[in-house]
Write a protein that holds these residues in place. Structure first.
Motif, mmCIF file in Angstrom:
data_model
loop_
_atom_site.group_PDB
_atom_site.id
_atom_site.type_symbol
_atom_site.label_atom_id
_atom_site.label_comp_id
_atom_site.label_asym_id
_atom_site.label_seq_id
_atom_site.Cartn_x
_atom_site.Cartn_y
_atom_site.Cartn_z
ATOM 1 N N PHE A 93 9.677 10.736 2.958
ATOM 2 C CA PHE A 93 8.732 11.786 2.998
ATOM 3 C C PHE A 93 9.424 12.926 3.453
ATOM 4 C CE2 PHE A 93 4.264 9.905 3.343
ATOM 5 C CZ PHE A 93 4.556 9.077 2.228
ATOM 6 N N MET A 94 10.173 12.996 4.454
ATOM 7 C CA MET A 94 10.625 14.234 5.031
ATOM 8 C C MET A 94 11.800 14.890 3.951
ATOM 9 S SD MET A 94 11.306 13.693 9.189
ATOM 10 C CE MET A 94 11.646 12.102 9.206
ATOM 11 N N ILE A 95 12.247 13.924 3.375
ATOM 12 C CA ILE A 95 13.385 14.447 2.448
ATOM 13 C C ILE A 95 12.800 14.821 1.142
ATOM 14 C CG2 ILE A 95 15.285 13.334 3.253
ATOM 15 C CD1 ILE A 95 15.157 11.352 1.189
ATOM 16 N N GLY A 96 11.363 14.699 0.827
ATOM 17 C CA GLY A 96 10.805 14.964 -0.040
ATOM 18 C C GLY A 96 10.904 14.183 -1.488
ATOM 19 N N ASP A 97 10.998 12.782 -1.218
ATOM 20 C CA ASP A 97 11.023 11.884 -2.089
ATOM 21 C C ASP A 97 10.108 12.451 -3.492
ATOM 22 O OD1 ASP A 97 10.845 9.472 -3.916
ATOM 23 O OD2 ASP A 97 11.559 8.239 -2.325
ATOM 24 N N PRO A 98 10.768 12.453 -4.550
ATOM 25 C CA PRO A 98 9.799 12.936 -5.945
ATOM 26 C C PRO A 98 8.914 11.753 -6.287
ATOM 27 C CG PRO A 98 12.158 12.468 -6.484
ATOM 28 C CD PRO A 98 12.315 12.561 -4.960
ATOM 29 N N ASN A 99 9.199 10.684 -5.469
ATOM 30 C CA ASN A 99 8.178 9.388 -6.357
ATOM 31 C C ASN A 99 7.034 9.675 -5.330
ATOM 32 O OD1 ASN A 99 10.070 8.075 -7.828
ATOM 33 N ND2 ASN A 99 11.040 7.228 -6.251
ATOM 34 N N TYR A 100 6.840 10.232 -4.427
ATOM 35 C CA TYR A 100 5.689 10.617 -3.483
ATOM 36 C C TYR A 100 5.013 11.781 -3.876
ATOM 37 C CZ TYR A 100 6.611 6.084 -1.058
ATOM 38 O OH TYR A 100 6.752 4.802 -0.870
ATOM 39 N N SER A 101 5.368 12.780 -4.487
ATOM 40 C CA SER A 101 5.103 13.949 -4.556
ATOM 41 C C SER A 101 4.460 14.399 -5.901
ATOM 42 C CB SER A 101 5.750 15.000 -3.919
ATOM 43 O OG SER A 101 7.059 15.101 -4.551
ATOM 44 N N TYR A 102 3.937 15.693 -6.204
ATOM 45 C CA TYR A 102 3.536 16.118 -7.589
ATOM 46 C C TYR A 102 4.656 16.147 -8.587
ATOM 47 C CZ TYR A 102 0.785 19.101 -10.763
ATOM 48 O OH TYR A 102 0.251 19.720 -11.587
ATOM 49 N N PRO A 103 4.439 15.762 -9.716
ATOM 50 C CA PRO A 103 3.281 15.510 -10.267
ATOM 51 C C PRO A 103 2.687 14.115 -10.259
ATOM 52 C CG PRO A 103 5.021 15.557 -12.041
ATOM 53 C CD PRO A 103 5.631 15.877 -10.719
ATOM 54 N N VAL A 108 0.660 -1.349 -0.158
ATOM 55 C CA VAL A 108 -0.298 -0.095 -0.084
ATOM 56 C C VAL A 108 0.861 1.248 -0.076
ATOM 57 C CG1 VAL A 108 -1.526 1.303 1.496
ATOM 58 C CG2 VAL A 108 -2.033 -0.971 0.883
ATOM 59 N N HIS A 109 2.101 1.119 0.350
ATOM 60 C CA HIS A 109 3.047 2.386 0.561
ATOM 61 C C HIS A 109 4.145 2.314 -0.465
ATOM 62 C CE1 HIS A 109 0.725 2.118 4.532
ATOM 63 N NE2 HIS A 109 0.814 3.502 4.353
ATOM 64 N N THR A 110 4.014 1.598 -1.325
ATOM 65 C CA THR A 110 5.199 1.623 -2.560
ATOM 66 C C THR A 110 4.527 2.678 -3.194
ATOM 67 O OG1 THR A 110 3.675 0.094 -3.919
ATOM 68 C CG2 THR A 110 5.573 -0.853 -2.356
ATOM 69 N N PRO A 111 5.701 3.820 -3.966
ATOM 70 C CA PRO A 111 5.186 4.885 -4.591
ATOM 71 C C PRO A 111 4.101 4.814 -5.559
ATOM 72 C CG PRO A 111 7.500 4.677 -4.314
ATOM 73 C CD PRO A 111 6.830 3.338 -3.694
ATOM 74 N N THR A 112 4.194 3.689 -6.265
ATOM 75 C CA THR A 112 2.919 3.853 -7.488
ATOM 76 C C THR A 112 1.727 3.515 -6.972
ATOM 77 O OG1 THR A 112 4.833 3.012 -9.190
ATOM 78 C CG2 THR A 112 2.564 2.580 -9.596
ATOM 79 N N VAL A 113 1.570 2.446 -5.915
ATOM 80 C CA VAL A 113 0.247 2.196 -5.397
ATOM 81 C C VAL A 113 -0.201 3.624 -4.362
ATOM 82 C CG1 VAL A 113 -1.098 0.548 -3.830
ATOM 83 C CG2 VAL A 113 0.639 -0.009 -5.413
ATOM 84 N N PHE A 114 0.671 3.942 -3.756
ATOM 85 C CA PHE A 114 0.382 5.070 -2.876
ATOM 86 C C PHE A 114 -0.165 5.973 -3.733
ATOM 87 C CE2 PHE A 114 1.573 9.053 -0.717
ATOM 88 C CZ PHE A 114 0.939 8.848 0.695
ATOM 89 N N ASP A 115 0.625 6.736 -4.840
ATOM 90 C CA ASP A 115 0.175 7.692 -5.732
ATOM 91 C C ASP A 115 -1.164 7.510 -6.459
ATOM 92 O OD1 ASP A 115 2.545 9.080 -4.867
ATOM 93 O OD2 ASP A 115 3.518 8.638 -6.595
ATOM 94 N N ALA A 116 -1.176 6.119 -7.000
ATOM 95 C CA ALA A 116 -2.508 6.000 -7.610
ATOM 96 C C ALA A 116 -3.752 6.195 -6.541
ATOM 97 C CB ALA A 116 -2.464 4.514 -8.236
ATOM 98 N N SER A 117 -3.667 5.491 -5.267
ATOM 99 C CA SER A 117 -4.770 5.524 -4.381
ATOM 100 C C SER A 117 -5.113 6.848 -3.983
ATOM 101 C CB SER A 117 -4.381 4.807 -3.306
ATOM 102 O OG SER A 117 -3.274 5.104 -2.644
ATOM 103 N N ALA A 118 -4.125 7.794 -4.041
ATOM 104 C CA ALA A 118 -4.307 9.280 -3.825
ATOM 105 C C ALA A 118 -5.220 9.747 -4.711
ATOM 106 C CB ALA A 118 -3.229 10.161 -3.511
ATOM 107 N N TYR A 119 -5.037 9.273 -6.038
ATOM 108 C CA TYR A 119 -5.638 9.990 -6.925
ATOM 109 C C TYR A 119 -7.355 9.370 -7.434
ATOM 110 C CZ TYR A 119 -2.192 12.840 -9.782
ATOM 111 O OH TYR A 119 -1.376 13.890 -9.848
ATOM 112 N N TYR A 120 -7.572 7.768 -7.066
ATOM 113 C CA TYR A 120 -8.746 7.276 -7.410
ATOM 114 C C TYR A 120 -9.206 6.717 -6.341
ATOM 115 C CZ TYR A 120 -6.378 7.551 -11.955
ATOM 116 O OH TYR A 120 -5.745 7.860 -13.066
ATOM 117 N N GLU A 121 -10.342 7.218 -5.993
ATOM 118 C CA GLU A 121 -11.177 7.186 -4.568
ATOM 119 C C GLU A 121 -11.408 5.787 -4.337
ATOM 120 O OE1 GLU A 121 -15.375 8.524 -2.721
ATOM 121 O OE2 GLU A 121 -14.205 10.225 -3.614
#
Length: 179
Positions: free
Chosen positions: A130-140, A70-83
């Protein structure tokens, strides 16, 4: 007492999984991660009511794998977009907590200590990313801006250490009381 516990778990799960909160989770990374903690904890709490040592290692491995997936970047990001995906993954987190909670024996043993250590290592790793701002978890890639991900990382780090402190203190106090 068990009925009250089941009702409270149902109530909190219903509150967390509704359209109002779901919209917030897609816009606020800290609320999104807080919901993960709450859903996992509710499943864990329910799992403690149905503890069994039968297949405990398999339940722990499956529960841990779900939490990591659930917390891998791809799954995490997709779940943030799709309810709908977010709701499926939130139910998976609840199930993950249940599986791990039901695998514990009564009282603390090396198995429980290992799980606590594994959770702290995994959660610390994710909160640092998260604290270092990993780009895999943030916009875009995700709807969350880098500052939101950093805030979520700080929240996670503080929350995890607070929970760990109380767990360790409870273990220490019970040890002192036995001696």
């Amino acid at each position: 007492m068990r009925r009250v516990k089941l009702f409270l778990i149902f109530l909190f799960t219903f509150i967390l999984l509704n359209p109002v909160f779901e919209r917030v989770y897609g816009e606020n990374a800290t609320a999104f991660m807080a919901s993960h903690y709450v859903l996992f904890a509710l499943g864990f709490w329910l799992g403690l009511s149905f503890r069994s040592l039968k297949h405990r290692l398999i339940r722990t491995i499956v529960g841990s794998a779900i939490a990591v997936l659930v917390h891998t970047p791809t799954v995490f990001d997709a779940s943030a977009y799709y309810e709908i995906l977010r709701i499926v993954l939130e139910l998976a987190l609840f199930s993950s907590g249940y599986l791990i909670g039901s695998s514990l024996s009564f009282g603390w043993d090396r198995y429980a200590y290992s799980l606590l250590g594994g959770w702290m290592i995994g959660d610390t790793s994710l909160s640092i990313a998260f604290m270092i701002g990993d780009p895999n978890y943030s916009y875009p890639l995700s709807p969350f801006q880098t500052w939101q991900i950093k805030d979520a990382g700080m929240f996670m780090f503080l929350f995890m250490n607070l929970v760990a402190f109380f767990i360790v203190m409870r273990i220490f106090v019970s040890y002192v009381e036995r001696t």
